[in-house]
Design an enzyme around this catalytic site. Structure first.
Site, short mmCIF file in Angstrom:
data_model
loop_
_atom_site.label_atom_id
_atom_site.label_comp_id
_atom_site.label_asym_id
_atom_site.label_seq_id
_atom_site.Cartn_x
_atom_site.Cartn_y
_atom_site.Cartn_z
N HIS A 49 -31.30 -23.72 -4.21
CA HIS A 49 -32.00 -24.41 -5.30
C HIS A 49 -33.46 -23.99 -5.37
CE1 HIS A 49 -28.63 -27.09 -6.15
NE2 HIS A 49 -28.46 -27.19 -4.84
N SER A 334 -27.82 -31.95 0.02
CA SER A 334 -28.47 -31.01 -0.88
C SER A 334 -29.92 -31.44 -1.06
CB SER A 334 -27.77 -31.03 -2.24
OG SER A 334 -28.44 -30.16 -3.12
N CYS A 396 -6.64 -6.15 2.08
CA CYS A 396 -6.73 -7.18 1.04
C CYS A 396 -6.99 -6.46 -0.28
CB CYS A 396 -7.86 -8.16 1.33
SG CYS A 396 -8.32 -9.18 -0.08
N CYS A 433 -4.83 -13.54 -5.35
CA CYS A 433 -3.54 -13.86 -4.73
C CYS A 433 -3.71 -14.77 -3.53
CB CYS A 433 -2.73 -12.60 -4.42
SG CYS A 433 -2.93 -11.92 -2.77
#
Lengths: 476, 417
Positions: A49, A334, A396, A433
Site C-alpha cells: 500500500h 493491513s 508445470c 490447471c
C-alpha cells in the site's frame, strides 16, 4: 553471543530475522507449521500500500510509508517480484469524494508522494474497464503488487544463509522466565533464548499472555478472494480500491505480480483461523467488484482462497516491550505486509533498548538470485539449459516452470518439503490447471529427492496427505 | 524447413502425423512433452476403445500402441520430453527439452493436437475449506494407474463426466468405497454405457440435479455436503446430505488446451474454446491445422482418430499442392445445437464433410438440418440425442453444389407429437 528467538515465520518474523542476521546475534526462528509463510502471509491481497490509508500519527502510517521505501530496495536485492503499478481509490458519490479528499490529505500528512485526485473520465481513459458510475478517484503512484510469500521466504532464506536457525513444526505451548531470558516450551522441545520477539500473527495474543497480563486480544476476521487466469490479468493495469470503511479497505480488483487477476476480500468475523470460502462471501465479492469493474469474466476463475487478518481490539499495530527482553509485534493487520521491514527496524530498536548489542558482522549475505525460466529471454534460456539440462524440462506447463526450478526449490536454503512448499518457491501449479498436470510429477520429484515413498509427500500442512498408500495394498 | 510439425503425440497427433506421412510428406516432426507417446490413453487402462476405428474393443494403451507401432518405417521424427513454448505466425515452432535445449524450427504446416485439461475446483468455486483430497478425476487416474498409488478410501465424485465415471469403477475395484456421484445438471454429461457399467453395476448412486455445496476438513477432506439444486441450479435449502469421506473427485468438464494457439493469434471459437476451422481442419492461420480434444472435446477416441486423419491428409495436400484455402461458407447454429465444428466449409470442398455438434438438452425425437440462403441441403430425423454424446452429421458436398459463399444454418429441433 546473545540468543534471540523469533516466534513465527510469517513476513514480520522473516523481516526481523533478515534485519537481525547482519549482526552478531544467535538467531532461532520458531515456527509452528511445517513451512514458513504459511499463515496470513500466504493469503492476503498481495499489495504494498502507498500509505494514505492510516490515520496520520499512527504507527501504521509511519511504518507503512517507510516500508514502501524499503520494499523497493529489498525486492531488488533479494530478487522478489514487486511492481509499482499504482492504485486508484474510486469515488461513486459525493460522500466518497469527501473520503478520497480525506485520504489525499492523509497522504500529505503521512509523506506519501505523488497522490492526486482525478476525474472519472480521466480514470476511464487510463483504465477503460472501470465502471461508468465512477465520478472521481484518488491516484497513488507508489502503490504496488508483490508476491507476499516470496517476500517472506526471500528474507527468511537470507537470514538462514547468515546463520539463523529455523525450527519448523515447533508450536510454542508455554513460556517460562529464566534467570536471563526465557525458555520456550514447544511441540518439538525446549528452546532457550535471551530475548524473544513475538511475531506470531493471529496467535500473538496467546504468546503475549504466556509472559504478561493480557492487554489485547486477536479479533479474527477473514477475507475471501477470487484468482483468475492470466487471460483476465490485463483487465486492469493498477490496483483498484473502493472507499475504505470501518471493516477494511473494501473489495479490490488488481493484477497480481504473476499476471493473474485478484478480487476480494470481504471482511467477516470468524472463529479462529477459519480458512473456508463461503457461497455468500463469494457472491458478495462478485457484486462488490462489479461496481468497480463490471466486465470481469468469471468463467476464467481458477481459484478461491481465504485469509485471516491479524486484527486485534486495538486500532493500531501493537509494537512494544511486553515484558523484560520480550518484544511484541502484534496486531499486524493491513498494511502489515507493506510495513514489515519497517516493523523489523522497530523490533531491533526495542531489542537494543532491552540491552541487545548489535555489532555488525564482518561478512554477511544480502543478495539472492533465482532462476525464473519464464521471465528469461531466448539467449538466457539457451545458456541456462546448456549449463544444466534439467532447466530444459518443463514440468508445470501453465506457468512454464522447469524441473530445474523445482529441484532448486527442493534444495533451497529453506527446502520445500511439500507440494505447496514447492509452489510457494517457484509458482508451479499456480496456473489454470491448478496442478492437475504437474502435481503428480512434482510429488514424484519430491519423493525421489527425499528418498521416500510418494505416499509420504504432503500437500501443505502436516496431515494433508495426498495419497493413502499403494494400490492393492491392504491397509489402504 | 520441415514439411510438418505435429504438436502433441496423443491419439490425435499420432493419427495426424501418420496420415500426413501416408499422403506423401517426408520431413515430419512429432513433438511430445511427456516421456512416452500416447498421451492420456496411457492412463486409460479400461476397455471400450476402438469399436469404431478397429472394430474391436481395446484398452487405452492398446489403442495407442496400434498407432505407435505404425510409426515404424514412416520416417517420422519423434521427440519426447519436449515442450513447445511458442508458435509464430510464420509457423516457427520453438521447443525446449533436456536433450536438445532450446530450438526453433520453421515448418510448411503445423498440426495442433495438444489435447485438453480438466476443469478444477477453482473454476466452479466450491465453497468450504481447502484440504488435500480434492482432485480432478484425471489426476487421480494418473496416480492410480501410472504411479500405482491410491488417492483415498471413501470417495464422492462431483460431475458425471466420463473420466469420473471410469474412476468410480476403478477406485471401487481397488478397494475404495465410492459413496455417490453427484451431477448438477438434470442429465449426465457422460456416456450412457459408462453410467451403466461404472455406476449401476457397482450400486453407486447417481444424484442428478445435485451438487457439492461445502467441503469440510482442515488438512484432509473429512466431509462434503451435497444438496439438491433447483431449475436455476441454486441449492435448495433443507436438502443437505453430509458424506463422511476423505476424497472428492472432480469430473466437471474439459477445456481444450489452447494457450499456444491463442498466443499465435489464431481465432478461437468461444463455444468450443478450440480454434475456428474449415472442413479441412485448417485454422485461421494459413497452414496451421487442429484436431482432437484441442479443437473440441470428444467423447470417443475413435472420433478423435477420424478427425485427425482428416487433418493429416489436409496438411499433406496443403504442403504438396501449395494451394491456399479459397472462399468459405460459414456455419452458425440454431435450436438445440450449441456449436458446430467445422465453423467454415470451403466453397470448393468435395466429398463428404463431417459436422460435429452437441445439443443443449435431451431430445427424444428431433430433426437435424443444414440450410443455406435459399435451400435446405439436408434434413434428417434422429432420436435420443443427449448433451453428453457428440452428434455428427455427414454432409455430401454434392447436395450443396457450387454456390456463392454464404451463411449455413445447422438447426436441431425437437419434434413434439
Amino acid at each position: 553471543m546473545a540468543k534471540v528467538a523469533i516466534i513465527g515465520c510469517g513476513v514480520v518474523g522473516a523481516a526481523v530475522a533478515y534485519k537481525l542476521s547482519r549482526y552478531d546475534a544467535d538467531i532461532v526462528i520458531v515456527e509452528a507449521e511445517n513451512d514458513i509463510a504459511d499463515g496470513t502471509t500466504k493469503a492476503n491481497s498481495a499489495i504494498i500500500h502507498a500509505g494514505y490509508d492510516p490515520e496520520p500519527g499512527t504507527l501504521m502510517a509511519r511504518l507503512n510509508v517507510e516500508g514502501v521505501k524499503q520494499a523497493l530496495e529489498i525486492s531488488k536485492k533479494l530478487d522478489v517480484p514487486y511492481k509499482r503499478i499504482g492504485s486508484y481509490v474510486l469515488a461513486f458519490s459525493e460522500e466518497d469524494c469527501r473520503t478520497i479528499e480525506k485520504l489525499l490529505s492523509n497522504s500529505v500528512a503521512n509523506g506519501v508522494e505523488g497522490c492526486e485526485i482525478l476525474s472519472g473520465d480521466e480514470v476511464r481513459k487510463r483504465e477503460p474497464n472501470i465502471s461508468e458510475e465512477v465520478i472521481a478517484a484518488l491516484w497513488a503512484p507508489t502503490a504496488g503488487i508483490i508476491n507476499p510469500w516470496e517476500y517472506c521466504i526471500a528474507m527468511a532464506e537470507t537470514a538462514v544463509r547468515n546463520g539463523a536457525d529455523l525450527k519448523l513444526n515447533s508450536r510454542v505451548e508455554s513460556i517460562d522466565k529464566a534467570e536471563k531470558g526465557y525458555v520456550l516450551h514447544t511441540s518439538s522441545g525446549d528452546i532457550e533464548a535471551d530475548y524473544v520477539v513475538n511475531a506470531a500473527g493471529t496467535f500473538a495474543d496467546k504468546i503475549h499472555n504466556m509472559v504478561a497480563e493480557p492487554v489485547f486480544r486477536t479479533v479474527h476476521s477473514k477475507g475471501e478472494y477470487y484468482i483468475f487466469d492470466k487471460e483476465e490479468g490485463t483487465r486492469v493495469g493498477a490496483v483498484i480500491f473502493q472507499c475504505p470503511s470501518k471493516v477494511g479497505k473494501g473489495v479490490l480488483v488488481a493484477p497480481t505480480v504473476e499476471g493473474n487477476l485478484i478480487l476480494g476480500p470481504n471482511a467477516v468475523d470468524c472463529d479462529g483461523d477459519d480458512l473456508s470460502v463461503t457461497a455468500e462471501g463469494l457472491e458478495f465479492i462478485r457484486k462488490a467488484a462489479a461496481r468497480s469493474v463490471p466486465n470481469v469474466n468469471y468463467s476464467n476463475a481458477i481459484r478461491n482462497f481465504t485469509g485471516v487478518r491479524a486484527n486485534t481490539d486495538k486500532s493500531d499495530f501493537i509494537i512494544g516491550v511486553a515484558a523484560e527482553d520480550f518484544i511484541d509485534l502484534a496486531g499486524i493487520k493491513s498494511p502489515g505486509l507493506s510495513s514489515a521491514p519497517a516493523i523489523a527496524d522497530e523490533a531491533l530498536k526495542l531489542l537494543e533498548g532491552e540491552g541487545l548489542k548489535l555489532n555488525e558482522k564482518a561478512e554477511y549475505v544480502d543478495s539472492r538470485k533465482k532462476v525464473r525460466f519464464r521471465d528469461m529471454n531466448r539467449e538466457e534460456r539457451e545458456e541456462l539449459i546448456k549449463s544444466n539440462p534439467s532447466y530444459g524440462k518443463v514440468v508445470c506447463r501453465c506457468e512454464t516452470v522447469t524441473e530445474g526450478e523445482i529441484l532448486d526449490a527442493i534444495h533451497s536454503p529453506i527446502p520445500a518439503r511439500t507440494l505447496d512448499g514447492v509452489k510457494r518457491r517457484c509458482s508451479s501449479g499456480m496456473g489454470r490447471c491448478q496442478g492437475g498436470f504437474c502435481g503428480p510429477r512434482i510429488v514424484e520429484l519430491l519423493a525421489r529427492e527425499y528418498g521416500v515413498s510418494e505416499a509420504d509427500i504432503e500437500k501443505d500442512k502436516t496431515g494433508s496427505y495426498i495419497l493413502c498408500g499403494e494400490t492393492k495394498e491392504e491397509k489402504c | 524447413m520441415r514439411d510438418l510439425i505435429v504438436i502433441g503425440a496423443g491419439p490425435a497427433g499420432l493419427a495426424a502425423a501418420e496420415e500426413a506421412s501416408r499422403n506423401g510428406l517426408k520431413d515430419i516432426l512429432l513433438i511430445e512433452r511427456d516421456d512416452y507417446l500416447g498421451g492420456i490413453l496411457n492412463q486409460c487402462i479400461h476397455n471400450g476403445f476402438g469399436l469404431h476405428h478397429f472394430k474391436e474393443e481395446l484398452t487405452g494403451p492398446e489403442y495407442a500402441s496400434r498407432f505407435i507401432d505404425q510409426l515404424e518405417g514412416t520416417g517420422i521424427n519423434v521427440m519426447t520430453g519436449c515442450m513447445v513454448i511458442d508458435i509464430d505466425e510464420d509457423r516457427t515452432v520453438t521447443y525446449v527439452s533436456k536433450e536438445h535445449g532450446l530450438v526453433s524450427e520453421q515448418a510448411k504446416a503445423i498440426i495442433l493436437s495438444m489435447g485438453c485439461r480438466e476443469r478444477t475446483r477453482g473454476a466452479i468455486g466450491i465453497p468450504g475449506t481447502r484440504p488435500a483430497g480434492v482432485l480432478t478425476a484425471g489426476a487421480a487416474q494418473r496416480y492410480v494407474n501410472i504411479d500405482g498409488f491410491m488417492v483415498g478410501k471413501r470417495v464422492v465424485i462431483l460431475g458425471s463426466g466420463d473420466i469420473g465415471l471410469i474412476m468410480a469403477r476403478r477406485l471401487t475395484l481397488e478397494g475404495a468405497e465410492v459413496l455417490a456421484c453427484v451431477e448438477v445438471m438434470p442429465y449426465s454429461s457422460g456416456l450412457q454405457r459408462n453410467i451403466s457399467q461404472c455406476l449401476n453395476d457397482f450400486g453407486i448412486p447417481l444424484y442428478l440435479s445435485h451438487t457439492v455445496t461445502e467441503i469440510r476438513g482442515e488438512n484432509r477432506v473429512e466431509q462434503v455436503v451435497v444438496q439438491e439444486v433447483g431449475p436455476d441450479r441454486k441449492p435448495v435449502p433443507g436438502t443437505e446430505m453430509v458424506y463422511d469421506c476423505d476424497t472428492l473427485l472432480l469430473s466437471v468438464g474439459l477445456i481444450p488446451e489452447n494457450e499456444l494457439t491463442r498466443e499465435a493469434g489464431i481465432k478461437i471459437d468461444p463455444r468450443t474454446k478450440g480454434a475456428v476451422v474449415s472442413d479441412d481442419m485448417q485454422t485461421s492461420l494459413d497452414g496451421v491445422f487442429a484436431c482432437g480434444n484441442v479443437l473440441q472435446v470428444h467423447d470417443l477416441v475413435d472420433n478423435v482418430t477420424a478427425e485427425s486423419l482428416r487433418a493429416g491428409k489436409a496438411a499433406a495436400e496443403y504442403v504438396l499442392s501449395g494451394k491456399k484455402r479459397g472462399e468459405v461458407h460459414s456455419v452458425v447454429t440454431k435450436g438445440a445445437a450449441t456449436y458446430a465444428v467445422p465453423q467454415k466449409i470451403r466453397c470448393d470442398a468435395e466429398g463428404n464433410v463431417t459436422m460435429s455438434f452437441r445439443v443443449n438438452r435431451t431430445i427424444r425425437k428431433g430433426t437435424i438440418s443444414l440450410s443455406g440462403k435459399d435451400k435446405t441441403f439436408i434434413s434428417i430425423k434422429r432420436s435420443d440425442m443427449t448433451p453428453g454424446e457428440m452428434q455428427q452429421l455427414i454432409v455430401p458436398m454434392k447436395l450443396v453444389g457450387n454456390i456463392e459463399p454464404q451463411e449455413f444454418v445447422l438447426d436441431v429441433e425437437e419434434v413434439t407429437e
